[in-house]
Design a protein around this motif. Structure first.
Motif, short mmCIF file in Angstrom:
data_model
loop_
_atom_site.label_atom_id
_atom_site.label_comp_id
_atom_site.label_asym_id
_atom_site.label_seq_id
_atom_site.Cartn_x
_atom_site.Cartn_y
_atom_site.Cartn_z
N GLU A 212 1.17 -1.24 0.05
CA GLU A 212 -0.04 0.16 0.12
C GLU A 212 0.57 0.80 -0.43
OE1 GLU A 212 0.17 -2.56 2.77
OE2 GLU A 212 -1.67 -3.59 2.12
N ILE A 213 1.66 1.64 0.26
CA ILE A 213 2.99 2.71 0.77
C ILE A 213 3.48 3.05 -0.80
CG2 ILE A 213 5.56 3.29 1.27
CD1 ILE A 213 5.53 1.50 3.80
N TYR A 214 4.07 1.95 -1.39
CA TYR A 214 4.32 2.62 -3.13
C TYR A 214 3.24 2.27 -3.98
CZ TYR A 214 8.69 2.22 -1.66
OH TYR A 214 10.11 3.11 -0.54
N GLY A 215 2.45 1.54 -4.45
CA GLY A 215 1.30 0.96 -5.44
C GLY A 215 1.56 0.12 -6.44
N SER A 216 0.81 -0.45 -6.63
CA SER A 216 1.33 -1.70 -7.52
C SER A 216 0.84 -1.12 -8.87
CB SER A 216 0.41 -2.63 -7.21
OG SER A 216 -0.80 -3.13 -7.54
N GLY A 217 0.56 -0.25 -9.30
CA GLY A 217 -0.26 0.06 -10.27
C GLY A 217 0.80 0.96 -11.96
N PHE A 218 0.23 1.34 -12.18
CA PHE A 218 1.78 2.63 -13.16
C PHE A 218 0.57 3.86 -13.74
CE2 PHE A 218 4.44 4.31 -16.02
CZ PHE A 218 5.97 3.33 -15.95
N PRO A 219 0.82 4.45 -12.79
CA PRO A 219 -0.21 6.13 -12.87
C PRO A 219 0.56 6.76 -13.69
CG PRO A 219 0.61 5.68 -10.78
CD PRO A 219 1.18 4.50 -11.03
N LEU A 220 -0.46 7.56 -14.33
CA LEU A 220 0.11 8.51 -15.80
C LEU A 220 0.86 10.05 -15.22
CD1 LEU A 220 -2.50 9.21 -18.08
CD2 LEU A 220 -1.08 7.52 -17.80
N GLY A 221 0.99 10.15 -13.68
CA GLY A 221 2.07 10.57 -13.26
C GLY A 221 3.37 10.91 -12.92
N LEU A 222 4.26 11.59 -13.43
CA LEU A 222 5.48 11.03 -13.77
C LEU A 222 6.27 11.27 -12.53
CD1 LEU A 222 7.74 11.33 -15.59
CD2 LEU A 222 8.71 13.92 -15.22
N LEU A 223 5.63 11.91 -11.15
CA LEU A 223 6.90 11.71 -9.85
C LEU A 223 5.26 10.90 -9.31
CD1 LEU A 223 8.41 15.19 -10.27
CD2 LEU A 223 9.27 12.95 -10.95
N SER A 224 4.73 9.93 -9.88
CA SER A 224 3.80 9.09 -8.80
C SER A 224 3.91 9.03 -7.42
CB SER A 224 2.69 8.58 -9.47
OG SER A 224 2.42 7.71 -10.37
N GLY A 225 5.33 8.00 -7.71
CA GLY A 225 5.45 6.89 -6.81
C GLY A 225 5.10 5.57 -7.11
N SER A 226 4.73 5.08 -7.48
CA SER A 226 4.24 3.81 -7.65
C SER A 226 5.39 3.45 -7.85
CB SER A 226 3.37 3.72 -9.06
OG SER A 226 5.12 3.68 -10.37
N PHE A 227 5.35 1.71 -7.31
CA PHE A 227 6.28 0.70 -7.35
C PHE A 227 6.95 0.61 -9.09
CE2 PHE A 227 7.79 -3.81 -7.76
CZ PHE A 227 9.15 -3.44 -6.48
N PRO A 228 6.58 0.14 -10.26
CA PRO A 228 6.82 0.26 -11.34
C PRO A 228 7.88 1.06 -11.64
CG PRO A 228 4.95 -0.56 -11.47
CD PRO A 228 5.46 0.09 -9.77
N GLN A 229 7.46 2.37 -11.16
CA GLN A 229 8.97 3.74 -11.50
C GLN A 229 9.46 3.52 -10.77
OE1 GLN A 229 5.85 7.05 -11.25
NE2 GLN A 229 5.28 7.29 -13.53
N GLN A 230 10.13 3.80 -9.59
CA GLN A 230 10.90 2.92 -8.84
C GLN A 230 11.83 2.25 -9.84
OE1 GLN A 230 11.81 4.80 -6.01
NE2 GLN A 230 10.09 5.69 -5.33
N VAL A 231 11.26 1.23 -9.29
CA VAL A 231 12.44 0.27 -10.34
C VAL A 231 12.69 0.96 -11.36
CG1 VAL A 231 11.96 -2.36 -11.28
CG2 VAL A 231 11.00 -1.99 -9.12
N ILE A 232 12.06 1.04 -12.73
CA ILE A 232 12.26 1.58 -14.09
C ILE A 232 13.48 2.60 -13.50
CG2 ILE A 232 12.73 3.08 -16.12
CD1 ILE A 232 9.56 0.91 -16.12
#
Length: 403
Positions: A41-61
């Motif tokens: 729940e802290i990061y979220g598992s989706g891939f939102p459109l916001g550039l700095l949304s902080g989702s887990f996939p964005q963190q990894v990439i």
């Protein structure tokens, strides 16, 4: 001529800084993965459109891209691409990471900018103005570090370093052995000598810049700080920070004492870009150290200025051994952070729980089964006593009762 390859000390400084950043990025990747595995729940598992949304996939990439750019820099393949893109991804990673502990990677930004200035027009070439500003930056950082050490444990009792190595969130097993091995009188001397050394950095660097004298004392200071940060690397969790600071001192040695490097320096006239970068760095240093209260009510300013207040041991070392205790409605203990959290990043996670209310709320809601909770704080204040400084094993408990 590629100076960073032809002068060994300069190459060592670059490689150590690259390794320190690689180390920190890898730590952050593992920490994000570990936290997301337990508390998605802290990061979220989706891939939102916001550039700095902080989702887990964005963190990894973003972490993987930054890792590749840093590896490229460490191998001296292409400074310019590293400088141009890694600044963006470093800032993006820290701003999209919603966990407090993630912001710690920003302390590397000034060093990244320093290497960027060296590579902006001539690969691996240094400008005289940048060298002067680098000396001013390093001296100012240590000056404020000493300036904020206002607790009696530093000068009156001389127990600061001893208390520092008692802190479970910082010290490693080797640190505990180091504490038992070193006589208590040595810690008293070293605590007071640390203040003197930190205050000496700024005047020595600036004086040597103009007069080329006191070289013996400057070399002694360089050796002392390399040894100091090497000991921190071995005995504490501050691995990447220690490597970065050792890199700084090797770079200082190369810039101040290597004749071949001094003769190849660019003219003293700085460009607009150099002045802008250094103004940004020094603005961050001054505001973070002299006006820290402005960041409490201004999150935007805090996000875009480099955190440059070294507060881990100022005004006093973090001698609290924090732990989290959670009880059910019958007051039975159901969670003890000392026994449950066994990851190597336990210290980082405990720090995140202390500093980040959103993370703490998600953590407690899961432990309490979604029920509400009450919080009480139990602090055992330390009693500083020069004769029994090793008996001050203080525990600060966060006690929560699920309703």
């Amino acid at each position: 001529m590629h100076l960073a390859k032809s002068i060994p000390t300069l190459a060592i400084a670059r490689i150590l800084f690259g390794v320190s950043l690689l180390w920190r990025i890898t730590e952050r990747m593992y920490f994000v993965y570990a936290v997301n595995s337990e508390y998605p729940e802290i990061y979220g598992s989706g891939f939102p459109l916001g550039l700095l949304s902080g989702s887990f996939p964005q963190q990894v990439i973003f972490h993987l891209i930054l890792l590749g750019l840093t590896l490229n820099f460490t191998l001296a393949k292409n400074f310019l691409s590293f400088t141009s893109f890694s600044l963006f991804f470093l800032i993006a990673v820290t701003n999209q990471d919603q966990v407090y502990i993630g912001k710690g990677i920003l302390v590397f930004l000034p060093l990244l900018l320093i290497w960027g200035l060296a590579a902006e027009k001539f690969e691996n070439r240094f400008h005289r103005c940048s060298i002067f500003c680098f000396s001013l930056f390093l001296g100012s950082a240590y000056f404020f570090s000493a300036f904020h050490k206002s607790d009696p444990s530093w000068l009156d009792n001389g127990q600061a370093l001893s208390l520092f190595f008692q802190t479970k969130q910082i010290s490693t097993d080797l640190g505990v052995k180091f504490l038992a091995f070193i006589p208590s009188e040595w810690f008293v001397f070293l605590s007071k000598a640390t203040i003197l050394l930190e205050y000496s950095v700024l005047p020595l660097l600036l004086f040597f810049e103009f007069k080329r004298k006191l070289s013996f004392f400057l070399k002694i200071v360089i050796i002392c700080f390399i040894l100091f940060h090497s000991i921190l690397f071995i005995t504490t969790i501050l691995k990447s920070f220690s490597l970065a600071m050792i890199s700084c001192w090797i770079l200082i040695y190369a810039l101040k004492f290597k004749k071949a490097l001094r003769l190849s320096l660019e003219p003293t006239r700085p460009g607009f870009k150099e002045l802008s970068v250094w103004l940004y760095i020094f603005t961050s240093i001054i505001l973070w150290n002299m006006f820290p209260s402005i960041f409490k009510n201004n999150a935007t300013l805090k996000n875009f200025l480099i955190p440059q207040r070294w507060s881990i041991v100022a005004p006093s070392p973090g001698y609290y051994n924090y732990k989290y205790l959670i009880y059910n409605s019958k007051k039975d203990l159901i969670f003890d952070s000392d026994s449950v959290i066994t990851s190597q990043f336990k210290a980082a996670f405990i720090t995140a729980l202390q500093k980040d209310k959103r993370v703490r709320d998600i953590f407690l809601q899961k432990q309490c089964g979604g029920e509400a909770f009450l919080q009480t704080r139990l602090l055992q204040e330390p009693k500083l006593n020069q004769n029994i400084h090793r008996e001050n094993k203080v525990v600060a408990q966060e006690k929560f009762i699920c309703r």
